[in-house]
Scaffold this motif. Structure first.
Motif, short mmCIF file in Angstrom:
data_model
loop_
_atom_site.label_atom_id
_atom_site.label_comp_id
_atom_site.label_asym_id
_atom_site.label_seq_id
_atom_site.Cartn_x
_atom_site.Cartn_y
_atom_site.Cartn_z
N LYS A 1 0.84 -1.21 0.00
CA LYS A 1 0.00 0.00 0.00
C LYS A 1 0.87 1.25 0.00
N LYS A 2 1.95 1.21 0.78
CA LYS A 2 2.87 2.35 0.84
C LYS A 2 3.52 2.59 -0.53
N GLN A 3 3.93 1.49 -1.18
CA GLN A 3 4.56 1.61 -2.49
C GLN A 3 3.56 2.11 -3.54
N LEU A 4 2.33 1.61 -3.47
CA LEU A 4 1.31 2.10 -4.40
C LEU A 4 1.03 3.58 -4.20
N SER A 5 0.98 4.01 -2.95
CA SER A 5 0.65 5.42 -2.67
C SER A 5 1.73 6.38 -3.16
N ARG A 6 2.92 5.84 -3.47
CA ARG A 6 4.01 6.68 -3.99
C ARG A 6 4.11 6.62 -5.52
N THR A 7 3.16 5.96 -6.15
CA THR A 7 3.20 5.77 -7.61
C THR A 7 2.46 6.91 -8.31
N HIS A 8 3.16 7.52 -9.29
CA HIS A 8 2.60 8.72 -9.94
C HIS A 8 2.58 8.64 -11.47
N SER A 9 2.84 7.47 -12.04
CA SER A 9 2.78 7.36 -13.51
C SER A 9 2.30 5.98 -13.91
N ILE A 10 1.70 5.90 -15.10
CA ILE A 10 1.23 4.61 -15.62
C ILE A 10 2.41 3.67 -15.79
N ARG A 11 3.52 4.18 -16.31
CA ARG A 11 4.69 3.33 -16.54
C ARG A 11 5.17 2.71 -15.22
N ASP A 12 5.25 3.51 -14.16
CA ASP A 12 5.69 2.98 -12.87
C ASP A 12 4.71 1.93 -12.35
N PHE A 13 3.41 2.19 -12.52
CA PHE A 13 2.40 1.23 -12.07
C PHE A 13 2.54 -0.07 -12.84
N GLN A 14 2.73 0.03 -14.16
CA GLN A 14 2.85 -1.18 -14.99
C GLN A 14 4.10 -1.98 -14.64
N ILE A 15 5.23 -1.28 -14.51
CA ILE A 15 6.50 -1.98 -14.30
C ILE A 15 6.61 -2.55 -12.88
N ASN A 16 6.17 -1.78 -11.89
CA ASN A 16 6.37 -2.19 -10.49
C ASN A 16 5.28 -3.11 -9.94
N PHE A 17 4.10 -3.11 -10.58
CA PHE A 17 2.99 -3.89 -10.03
C PHE A 17 2.38 -4.86 -11.05
N ILE A 18 2.06 -4.38 -12.26
CA ILE A 18 1.41 -5.24 -13.25
C ILE A 18 2.41 -6.24 -13.83
N TYR A 19 3.61 -5.80 -14.15
CA TYR A 19 4.64 -6.71 -14.68
C TYR A 19 4.90 -7.88 -13.73
N PRO A 20 5.13 -7.63 -12.43
CA PRO A 20 5.30 -8.77 -11.50
C PRO A 20 4.05 -9.64 -11.39
N ALA A 21 2.86 -9.02 -11.53
CA ALA A 21 1.61 -9.81 -11.47
C ALA A 21 1.54 -10.78 -12.65
N ILE A 22 1.88 -10.30 -13.85
CA ILE A 22 1.85 -11.17 -15.03
C ILE A 22 2.92 -12.26 -14.92
N ARG A 23 4.08 -11.90 -14.39
CA ARG A 23 5.14 -12.90 -14.18
C ARG A 23 4.65 -14.01 -13.23
N MET A 24 3.91 -13.62 -12.20
CA MET A 24 3.38 -14.60 -11.25
C MET A 24 2.28 -15.45 -11.90
N VAL A 25 1.45 -14.83 -12.74
CA VAL A 25 0.42 -15.58 -13.48
C VAL A 25 1.09 -16.65 -14.34
#
Length: 378
Positions: free
Chosen positions: A45-69
């Motif tokens: 939650k702390k890391q998400l609250s510091r996210t300010h761009s689509i690229r950062d959201f994709q790379i730091n959260f969505i990319y690891p989610a797809i890797r886990m999938v």
């Protein structure tokens, strides 16, 4: 206020506020707990609250989610053709469409792994009716395709989407992903709908359709899954079609399919991207003498590329042989692979219902049939 505001992704200036609006949603918790099983909730939650761009959201959260999938629900992702893409060029990726979320997510995952620009992707509004899913789609650079509109509103919506695709490709230098047809292919027959190309061409102004398409750098994409995680969910619609009945979706059917597509077993996955269709479009202009014939010829070229580059798996060959009561492709699979596929068939389909069995097998067999037909055509 931009004319694209109700269909576009978030601007980076809007990202943090949008994240803070969904950070406490139970679905966000489910996604983050799946993606980062060792991490405490307050940390992500702390890391998400510091996210300010689509690229950062994709790379730091969505990319690891797809890797886990991929880790949890597949035996690996392979790819081809990406080395021929130019990292500074915006492409219009026109893709076959098997899974609601993963087709475009896996393409972006692979583009990022190859140092390429990630896409802005078209997604139907029927898939993002829940506020959380709408926010998540806009945070992952999706733009909204409005479905089920009356004829006049549909025309205006199509013009707007065409203009937005043009804006992305030509002014923002941002690649775009769009499916070759509305809705996923249910029966394994990947075919480009002429209406998709006509919609894309609406923003061309005074240019001819083919000159405009050449500017867009159209790249056909073939994605194939060894096991379709939603194969059983497609059966009711296929059965209705075989009985010439109108199929009516169940409540939440799209959402259930979405979840199954993500977490269901896929075994191996392959993505192939072709090269831009410049030469093919030049040939179409020389050989087809009317806009309608040119549209159809372009559909045919895209189809041929997608079919030819579709990775055929043992499941495809097994289904083709079972459907045709033959062993034509027996060298392409093992006895264990055949047994596993037959078990999947028995578990999901009433094997006493010949029509159901035929529909299930055709779903996997048609890519083989289409590739064989293409060889004859050539």
């Amino acid at each position: 206020m931009s004319k694209f505001d109700h269909i576009r992704p978030f601007y980076d200036t809007e990202v943090n506020k949008a994240i803070l609006g969904i950070v406490d949603d139970p679905m966000m918790k489910a996604i983050m707990n799946f993606t980062f099983p060792e991490m405490e909730d307050n940390e992500w939650k702390k890391q998400l609250s510091r996210t300010h761009s689509i690229r950062d959201f994709q790379i730091n959260f969505i990319y690891p989610a797809i890797r886990m999938v991929l880790k949890k629900s597949s035996e690996g992702l392979s790819y081809s053709g990406f080395d021929k893409l130019d990292q500074h060029t915006a492409y219009l990726f026109i893709s076959n469409h098997r899974d609601i979320i993963l087709d475009t997510s896996l393409l972006n995952y692979t583009l990022y792994n190859n140092g390429q620009m990630m896409t802005s992707s078209a997604i139907g509004d029927n898939l993002v009716k829940k506020p959380f899913l709408m926010a998540l789609s806009r945070l992952t650079r999706n733009f909204i395709v409005q479905r089920g509109l009356p004829a006049r509103e549909l025309l205006e919506s199509s013009k707007l989407m065409s203009a937005y695709i043009q804006e992305l490709l030509m002014h923002e230098n941002r690649s775009v992903w769009i499916a070759q047809r509305e809705g996923r292919t249910k029966d394994g027959n990947d075919a480009t709908h002429k209406g998709v190309l006509k919609m894309i061409s609406m923003a061309r102004g005074e240019q001819s359709e083919m000159d405009y398409f050449k500017q867009l750098n159209i790249v056909p994409v073939s994605i194939s899954y060894e096991y379709d995680p939603t194969d059983m969910l497609k059966m009711p619609e296929l059965m209705a079609k075989s009985r010439e009945e109108v199929y009516v979706k169940e409540k939440n059917e799209d959402f259930i399919t979405l979840l199954n597509g993500i977490i269901g077993q896929k075994k191996r996955i392959h993505i192939h991207v072709d090269t831009a269709l410049d030469q093919e479009i030049d040939l179409i202009v020389k050989s087809a003498d009317s806009p309608n014939k040119q549209f159809q010829a372009l559909c045919d070229v895209i189809d041929d590329k997608i079919i030819a580059n579709y990775k055929l798996w043992p499941t495809n060959y097994i289904a083709h042989d079972l459907l045709n009561n033959s062993d034509q492709f027996a060298v392409e699979y093992s006895a264990d692979e055949k047994e596993a596929f037959e078990k999947r068939l028995e578990n999901g389909v009433d094997t006493k219902d010949d029509v159901a069995v035929k529909n299930f097998l055709a779903m996997y067999a048609n890519p083989v049939t289409n590739q064989e037909a293409l060889k004859v055509k050539e």
